[in-house]
Design an enzyme around this catalytic site. Sequence first.
Site, PDB file in Angstrom:
ATOM      1  CE  LYS A 170      -5.150  -1.204 -16.977  1.00  0.00           C
ATOM      2  NZ  LYS A 170      -4.449  -2.684 -17.048  1.00  0.00           N
ATOM      3  N   GLY A 223      -8.641  -4.079  -7.160  1.00  0.00           N
ATOM      4  CA  GLY A 223      -7.488  -4.882  -7.679  1.00  0.00           C
ATOM      5  C   GLY A 223      -6.579  -5.010  -6.222  1.00  0.00           C
ATOM      6  CB  SER A 224      -3.123  -5.857  -5.596  1.00  0.00           C
ATOM      7  OG  SER A 224      -2.528  -4.785  -6.111  1.00  0.00           O
ATOM      8  N   GLY A 228      -3.584  -0.354  -5.187  1.00  0.00           N
ATOM      9  CA  GLY A 228      -4.742   0.668  -4.874  1.00  0.00           C
ATOM     10  C   GLY A 228      -4.240   1.663  -4.101  1.00  0.00           C
ATOM     11  CD  GLU A 245     -15.116  -2.076  -3.061  1.00  0.00           C
ATOM     12  OE1 GLU A 245     -14.683  -2.897  -2.104  1.00  0.00           O
ATOM     13  OE2 GLU A 245     -15.951  -1.345  -2.821  1.00  0.00           O
ATOM     14  CB  CYS A 279     -11.814  -9.523  -3.472  1.00  0.00           C
ATOM     15  SG  CYS A 279     -13.259  -9.052  -4.468  1.00  0.00           S
ATOM     16  CD  GLN A 326      -2.763 -15.878  -7.550  1.00  0.00           C
ATOM     17  OE1 GLN A 326      -2.746 -14.596  -8.047  1.00  0.00           O
ATOM     18  NE2 GLN A 326      -2.741 -16.199  -6.482  1.00  0.00           N
ATOM     19  CD  GLU A 378      -6.997 -10.870  -1.312  1.00  0.00           C
ATOM     20  OE1 GLU A 378      -6.060 -10.098  -1.863  1.00  0.00           O
ATOM     21  OE2 GLU A 378      -8.003 -10.986  -1.676  1.00  0.00           O
TER      22      GLU A 378
END
Length: 476
Positions: A170, A223-224, A228, A245, A279, A326, A378
């Site tokens: 996905k 992802g975020s 997560g 991650e 990241c 973003q 972040e």
Amino acid sequence: MNANFIGGRWVQGAAARKDINPSDTEDVVGEYAHADLEHVRAAISAASEAQREWAYSGIQARADGLEFIGNELLARKQELGTLLSREEGKTLSEGIGEVARSGHTFKFFAAEALRTSGEKLPSIRPQIEVEITREPVGVVGLITPWNFPVAIPAWKIAAALAYANSVIFKPADLVPASAWALSEIISRSGLPPGVFNLVMGPGRIVGSAIAESADVAAISFTGSVETGSQLLARAAARRARVQLEMGGKNPLIVLDDANLEVAVNCATQGAYFSTGQRCTASSRLIVEKGIHDRFAQRLCEVLAALRVGHALAAETQIGPVVDAEQLERNFNYIRIGKEEGARLVFGGTPLRKETHGFYMSPALFMDATPRMRIAQEEIFGPVACVIPADNYEHALAIANDTPFGLSAGLCTTSLKHATHFKRHIQSGMAMVNVPTAGVDYHVPFGGTKGSSYGPREQSRYAAEFYTTIKTAYTSS
Ligand code: ADP
């Protein structure tokens, strides 16, 4: 409309997504089918069915399939790298580099499939011997972000297939073109139908359905932190295996004894290349007093010379931000940084170019303090802050003062500090005189603290997630 790949067939979706070039919003890269819940169920059922035989497939068949995919990615790196850059906005050389690296990843795991090994030990009981073997986990759901549209899918898919798992892939909804192109190659690699499936669409529908299915034995997610963490709670409730991650707020420490050019180069590459959308980006530059002013001055000179522009233009060094949302987020952090009292000494403004895209100038804050939001959260854009430090120990304490722990850098010529740093920095990856971002494909990737959960990705350590252990006793 480019379709989903389910059970060895291309299946049209009910809805479609227009894929827009962030360098030029008038350029539509393509239309990609959204899977619905029925499609997700069909993909999981095809994967479960295929897994029964695939689990016992020969290592040569797996190696051949992965080698085919790797070779084609390498042969088409120019074309696919161009597509990637057009879709995601990283520069052409970064796009081509990403596709090439993904090709090498598949070839690495082709060889790993051949090296699948176990152990044989004597039992503590007479005439009995013990074998320890690795077996596939089963159907795995791979949920990936938009910032590395080929490399992150590649390192998950290649490892999953090498160890004989079936895959539900996905991709992020922002980057279907790269995901589709990769999947199209995989569809021709000779894998049995159902072993690899592509389902595109929004995370909250398609991703959730994968995470919640009782037939998906393991989920690997990048992802975020928010997504997560939610995903972990839901998957853990049904005792699925999970690998996450997530974010980073990676420090780069610059000591007085650093080589100035090396330090500025590490900061520029780590903080701003790939538009800061990594990241592993170094968003906190922790700089010792003695070199502080020279470092800041030189970094501003380098930033002023950086060329921001259309990702596909040969001279561009920094492409656009990935999308309007973003970009807005980045400008919001510029405002927050100023309100918090940090000094914006460079950039942080919208840029107008010939084409309409999501352009901004790379931003540098000075006089940041460790607890400011711009030093803790972040941002995921071309925004970095300099935090002054009194000495190495002070810098290390600031570096570790974060909920994250993915990558961390140190610029120094001192062996003593380099050695101490590698042992005491709280991160999964430690970089001495190299940028925090930009990693090899044949060694482990992953973090500590809030950045990661579960075993490492990449390299032979990936087997820890994609296999389960069997211990067999035989009496002769
Ligand atoms: P980012 O957009 O910063 O990459 P996200 O965590 O939003 O980070 O997205 C990463 C991946 O997770 C994407 O493929 C996205 O579609 C997917 N995703 C988003 N929300 C969910 C969810 N609720 N369940 C499962 N997957 C999700």
